[in-house]
Design an enzyme around this catalytic site. Structure first.
Site, mmCIF file in Angstrom:
data_model
loop_
_atom_site.group_PDB
_atom_site.id
_atom_site.type_symbol
_atom_site.label_atom_id
_atom_site.label_comp_id
_atom_site.label_asym_id
_atom_site.label_seq_id
_atom_site.Cartn_x
_atom_site.Cartn_y
_atom_site.Cartn_z
ATOM 1 N N SER A 79 0.823 -1.202 0.000
ATOM 2 C CA SER A 79 0.000 0.000 0.000
ATOM 3 C C SER A 79 0.863 1.260 0.000
ATOM 4 O O SER A 79 1.793 1.383 -0.795
ATOM 5 C CB SER A 79 -0.952 -0.043 1.203
ATOM 6 N N ASP A 317 -5.570 -2.895 -3.413
ATOM 7 C CA ASP A 317 -4.518 -2.601 -2.452
ATOM 8 C C ASP A 317 -3.831 -3.845 -1.902
ATOM 9 O O ASP A 317 -4.478 -4.820 -1.517
ATOM 10 C CB ASP A 317 -5.135 -1.805 -1.301
#
Length: 774
Positions: A79, A317
């Site tokens: 992320s 993500d």
């Protein structure tokens, strides 16, 4: 001067808007690496925090006799941490600066910039009915804004929060194309900024990887007893890049790095999922060609590429399933070169450590159960990405425990091994100048002696060696002939097993009575790369022991021994890299199934291990006369007696594989670990933790605050890590370290004061908390 490499494997967690805080930390790591590079190159002294790091490196060398070089050679992230890791890796590889990114983070990581143009409230007049909700959220007396936002920034936060709430609902508010363009802009800014030399030496690989979640998943085959094959859906993906340090350094095309950054940082609900079509659309609008597109997609999505549909993949993500990517970082330790003593650290960035709110309670103290949406969101996202890293740390601890156990075994049998070697060599071993030919003869004789004394256990040792060699050859053939296709590797491994059985290597007579049949012995000579690497790493450890003892050798002699050992080790380690093998060898590897004999012969001819053995003997023989009698004896007995030690420890070493043979220590960087200026962790220092980690997107002042604390926290922990490399019992005095930190903190404030115009009061407060400069 004793030399040591402090090698950092960096693991960066996700953190949404705390990406700005992590930029501050990674920038400080980058500055330390730059200071170390300049120190070792004898380049002019730098300014700011780099000058302080260099001063500490010089002090450690002058006072403690250790010349430390800091290398960041492994980066893994998820992320927001993955995005920062990619930028850091690109800077390390190319020598480009991270400075241009700071302006972009502070100016562009803002909700008004990130909002999708189609989601902006001015285009959605039907959302006027949402105004009361926005007003209530932003202006409620005693609410989040009033409680947590300083008076001077409340108007900005309320305005942006109102626009954010009134943006389109049930669609991600932030724009995917906008985000992709911002990442590409960041790489362009780095390319246009100042650049220096790469921050790693030649032939020192740099591995960077980020985790990604494949939304739809892909089939993975499982081998069972019944049924023989089964399939399951896998959603975890890792996008990896390697700069091998051969020729001009380059981690990857910035387009591919931007692809990985956009994919890993597609936080669910905030950014739309990512796919190849989005990148194609952005590049078309920028009139930019992507020359390596097909090769890149085939490499990172081999299963999809095989079916011709990588464009169909939907990526979200990386922190959804793997927010703490230790696994890729541990895997990257394979095939690391060795030039000197290594202090390997895993350094992980956890910006939200212990920053979680306690459970809500009723007035009578009973815990309130989470609501409907909170339960669903927690089950789908929060809980999976916040799983503890205990399993990863236990794996590292077990690895270090095996290394320690191996060394205890070596220490325990050392007197008997040295006596056996001396008995086998006779008085000849006392020769002051043994020739390379004599050294090679002694090696062979010592190995035969070890095999005879091992008796029936030698057969087990030989079979274990065969298995290790087969695994290594399968990995090499897959590496140079089949890429990252696991099915190809499994097929090659099965083929090598069949080849060995056909040759009779696994028959009882091949290894019996401490003797080895000649065909098998020839196979070991041609293909046992692991034995040579283990022997030289063992000799490097023996040299470290000599350096810390009182054997009487001068520094010039010890440095010559270091150069001989690590110089001899380097060619063997290079043989594990794809770049070492020419096209004909790769072609033979690709056709291994049809002609295994040619493939193995091509690899053996390229490696020429026996010729490297002769070169190693020559290098060791040349430095032995320069050592004192005691040190010469210790190094020579270690070199000749390695077969004895390998017989006793290979079963433990096998689990180590081709990785560095050094115990790993783990260090963390989080607000909780940095109390030199202010205690209280993230709650006392960071503003990005507000609004469920989206806080820094709502205020320039928030971002400036978190960026500055990132630099300060990164600097504090880098001093801690550097000081911890000093040998036990020789550390710096606590008051000296405290003074050094204060000087470093003041240098950072001085650097940033003119840039951070939105937080002058905070800077003044921090300056007071630091105390007077030395």
């Amino acid at each position: 001067m004793r030399e040591k490499e402090l090698r950092l494997a960096l693991v960066c967690y996700g953190g949404v808007s705390l990406a700005v805080y992590m930029h501050g930390i990674t920038k400080e790591l980058w500055r330390l690496a730059r200071a170390s590079r300049a120190f070792h190159d004898g380049a002019p002294a730098s300014v700011g925090s780099e000058a302080i790091y260099r001063r500490l490196l010089e002090q450690i060398e002058a006072e403690k006799g250790v010349r430390v070089r800091v290398l960041i050679d492994v980066i893994a992230g998820a992320s927001a941490g993955g995005l920062n890791g990619i930028f850091l890796g690109h800077a390390i590889s190319t020598g480009q600066s991270l400075e241009p990114l700071t302006t972009l983070w502070l100016e562009k990581a803002d909700v008004e910039v990130l909002l999708d143009p189609d989601a902006r409230p001015l285009r959605w007049f039907t959302k006027l009915w949402a105004l009361p909700f926005a007003w209530m959220l932003a202006r409620k007396r005693g609410g989040t804004v009033e409680r947590t936002v300083s008076a001077e920034t409340r108007a900005e936060v309320r305005r942006k929060l109102s626009g954010f709430v009134r943006a389109r609902w049930f669609h991600p508010p932030f724009g995917g194309v906008t985000f992709t363009n911002l990442i590409l802009d960041a790489f362009d800014a780095m390319a246009e900024g100042p650049a220096g030399p790469p921050l790693l030496p030649d032939r020192q690989p740099l591995d960077v990887s980020v985790t990604v979640t494949d939304f739809h998943g892909y089939d993975q085959r499982l081998r069972l007893h019944s049924p023989a094959l089964a399939e399951e859906r896998e959603h975890r993906l890792t996008i990896g890049f390697t700069d091998r340090g051969i020729g001009e350094r380059l981690l990857a095309d910035p387009i591919e790095l931007a692809f990985a950054g956009r994919a890993t940082a597609s936080f669910p609900g905030a950014f739309p999922p990512f796919n190849v079509a989005e990148m194609d659309k952005v590049l078309k609008a920028r009139k930019r060609d992507w020359h390596g597109r097909e090769a890149f997609l085939h490499r990172i999505f081999p299963s999809a590429a095989a079916s011709g549909s990588p464009e169909d993949l939907v990526l979200i993500d990386g922190s959804v399933l793997a927010n703490a990517p230790f696994g890729p970082a541990i895997d990257a330790l394979r095939n690391r070169p060795a030039r000197r003593e290594v202090d390997r650290r895993f350094l992980y960035l956890d910006p939200t450590a212990n920053a979680h709110a306690p459970p809500e309670r009723y007035s009578d103290g009973v815990v309130r159960l989470p609501g409907f949406f909170a339960t669903i969101f927690g089950a789908m996202s929060t809980i999976p990405r916040e799983q503890p890293i205990r399993d990863n740390l236990e794996l590292i601890e077990q690895r270090s425990a095996r290394i320690a156990q191996t060394r205890r075994i070596i220490d325990a049998i050392r007197p008997e091994v040295e006596a056996a070697v001396e008995a086998a060599m006779g008085r000849q071993i006392l020769l002051y100048r043994p020739s390379p030919e004599r050294l090679g003869s002694w090696r062979s004789r010592a190995h035969e002696q070890a095999a005879r004394q091992a008796g029936f256990t030698y057969a087990g040792y030989g079979q274990l060696k065969l298995s290790i060699i087969a695994d290594e050859l399968a990995s090499t053939i897959a590496l140079i002939g089949g890429g990252d296709d696991n099915s190809f590797r499994h097929a090659v491994r099965a083929g090598i097993g069949a080849y060995m059985r056909d040759k009779g290597f696994e028959e009882r007579d091949a290894l019996s009575g401490g003797a080895t049949a000649e065909p098998l012995l020839e196979f070991f000579r041609q293909h046992d790369l692991g034995f040579r690497i283990r022997r030289l790493r063992f000799l490097a450890d023996r040299l470290t022991e000599i350096e810390t003892g009182n054997g009487g050798s001068d520094e010039a002699a010890l440095q010559a021994a270091r150069d001989a050992i690590y110089g001899s080790l380097a060619p063997f380690l290079n043989l594990q890299m794809r770049d070492h093998y020419e096209r004909p060898v790769a072609a033979a590897a690709q056709h291994f199934a049809d002609d295994p004999e040619t493939a193995l012969a091509s690899i053996a001819a390229t490696r020429a291990l026996e010729a490297l053995d002769v070169e190693t003997d020559r290098a060791i023989a040349a430095v032995l006369p320069r050592l004192s009698r005691a040190d010469r004896r210790s190094l020579l007995l270690g070199y000749l007696g390695f077969s004895f030690f390998d017989l006793a420890t290979l079963s433990l070493m096998r689990l180590q594989g081709a990785q560095e043979f050094h115990a790993i220590q783990v260090d963390r960087i989080s607000p909780d670990d940095c109390g030199s200026i202010r205690t209280g962790g993230a709650a006392a220092t960071l503003r990005g933790i507000e609004f469920n980690l989206f806080g820094a997107f709502f205020s320039r002042a928030y971002r400036e605050n978190d960026y500055l604390w990132g630099r300060l926290h990164g600097a504090e922990r880098m001093i801690d890590v550097l000081v911890s490399t000093i040998p036990a019992g020789e550390t710096l005095a606590e008051e000296d370290v405290a003074t050094l930190k204060r000087t470093l903190f003041h240098a950072i404030l001085h650097e940033e004061r003119d840039r951070l115009k939105a937080i002058p009061d905070q800077i003044a407060t921090i300056e007071e908390e630091i105390g007077p400069n030395a």
